[in-house]
Design an enzyme around this catalytic site. Sequence first.
Site, PDB file in Angstrom:
ATOM      1  N   GLY A   7       0.837  -1.196   0.000  1.00 48.27           N
ATOM      2  CA  GLY A   7       0.000   0.000   0.000  1.00 48.27           C
ATOM      3  C   GLY A   7       0.867   1.239   0.000  1.00 48.27           C
ATOM      4  N   CYS A   8       0.827   1.992  -1.084  1.00 49.79           N
ATOM      5  CA  CYS A   8       1.750   3.120  -1.237  1.00 49.79           C
ATOM      6  C   CYS A   8       1.000   4.433  -1.395  1.00 49.79           C
ATOM      7  CB  CYS A   8       2.704   2.875  -2.401  1.00 49.79           C
ATOM      8  SG  CYS A   8       3.741   1.412  -2.161  1.00 49.79           S
ATOM      9  N   ALA A  10      -0.098   7.936   1.083  1.00 52.22           N
ATOM     10  CA  ALA A  10       0.745   8.922   1.760  1.00 52.22           C
ATOM     11  C   ALA A  10       1.588   8.288   2.865  1.00 52.22           C
ATOM     12  CB  ALA A  10      -0.133  10.043   2.315  1.00 52.22           C
ATOM     13  N   ALA A 122      -0.313  13.058   7.046  1.00 55.27           N
ATOM     14  CA  ALA A 122       0.188  13.209   5.671  1.00 55.27           C
ATOM     15  C   ALA A 122      -0.956  12.998   4.702  1.00 55.27           C
ATOM     16  CB  ALA A 122       1.310  12.211   5.395  1.00 55.27           C
ATOM     17  N   LYS A 176      -7.552   4.906  19.835  1.00 51.25           N
ATOM     18  CA  LYS A 176      -7.484   5.484  18.486  1.00 51.25           C
ATOM     19  C   LYS A 176      -8.825   5.304  17.775  1.00 51.25           C
ATOM     20  CE  LYS A 176      -5.612   7.191  14.691  1.00 51.25           C
ATOM     21  NZ  LYS A 176      -4.651   6.473  13.852  1.00 51.25           N
ATOM     22  N   ASN A 180     -11.261   8.148  16.095  1.00 55.88           N
ATOM     23  CA  ASN A 180     -11.746   8.057  14.715  1.00 55.88           C
ATOM     24  C   ASN A 180     -13.265   8.035  14.634  1.00 55.88           C
ATOM     25  OD1 ASN A 180      -9.262   8.073  13.399  1.00 55.88           O
ATOM     26  ND2 ASN A 180      -8.984   5.874  13.635  1.00 55.88           N
ATOM     27  N   ASN A 194     -10.462  19.481  11.499  1.00 55.78           N
ATOM     28  CA  ASN A 194     -10.623  18.868  12.823  1.00 55.78           C
ATOM     29  C   ASN A 194     -10.882  19.907  13.911  1.00 55.78           C
ATOM     30  OD1 ASN A 194      -9.985  16.553  11.416  1.00 55.78           O
ATOM     31  ND2 ASN A 194      -8.112  16.106  12.552  1.00 55.78           N
TER      32      ASN A 194
END
Length: 303
Positions: A7-8, A10, A122, A176, A180, A194
């Site tokens: 998985g490429c 950010a 990112a 986390k 989310n 945010n």
Amino acid sequence: MKITVLGCGAIGKLWLAALSQQNHSVQGWLRVPQPVISVQIENFNGQAFNQQFPANDEKHLTESKLLLVCLKAWQVSDAINHLADKLPPHCPILLLHNGMGTQEEFKSLPNPILLGVTTHGAYRKNDIVHYKSQGMTHIGAITANAAKFSNLADILHSALPDVAWHNEIQAISWMKLAVNCVINPLTVIYDCKNGDLRHHQTQIQALCGEIYQVMEHDSIHTTQQTLIDYVMNVIEQTSENYSSMLQDIRAQRHTEIDYITGFLMRRARVHGLSIAENMAVYHYIKRKEEEYERFSPYLSRPR
């Protein structure tokens, strides 16, 4: 150390760049195979980064000492199941994505499985990664045979600090997830950064109250006020960021809601709990998705 980054986007490109600078032998793995991948990052350690890396090399994969998975949650199980026969059985798999529950969808694998959460900020625009904020990455074992890989925290920390090992990664993952469950859907509902969620504290408290109940029933012990304070702190720290879910909705991509609020709903059903506020935001996001998706491939997937 040979590492494959599956998985490429950010975050995946960020890890490729960081690991390469520590002289690890890294490659990317893409859904549509190609021999190389170009990584351009603005403001990486204060300067522009531009380099090509090998990709989809099966020999490199079979020799890898780590598979670092940086996919969207809904892409994870299909991708790993597809690679299962090519991956050496001793190679640890580190899942680094939003949400929870993906490991329940894997084939039965001999590989050590680790779970990670990260707060690095990112995003990718015009194939350039914009690194907005340095964060923290927490990792830990979710299968018994992964507990011996705590040294990975030091290796990853040297590349992209800070990285910490946790013997109880599920508790970190739940915190986390709570963040989310609040920030991601609410930023979509209000179409905002945010930080603008400061103005919606009553709704935040209602969502956190329900999340707290589910966490308690799942033996994740905290207090409701601690949870609210934690969420508000993340909102302040990431006030200028646009959530990944808002970015997905704006780009008309499938979101991770089924592994965020959807996971929370599945755990609530197990415990017989009513979480009406969270269900309402879940259905709002699903309606937004349906405005540009003819159907969701996940509606019929067994849970």
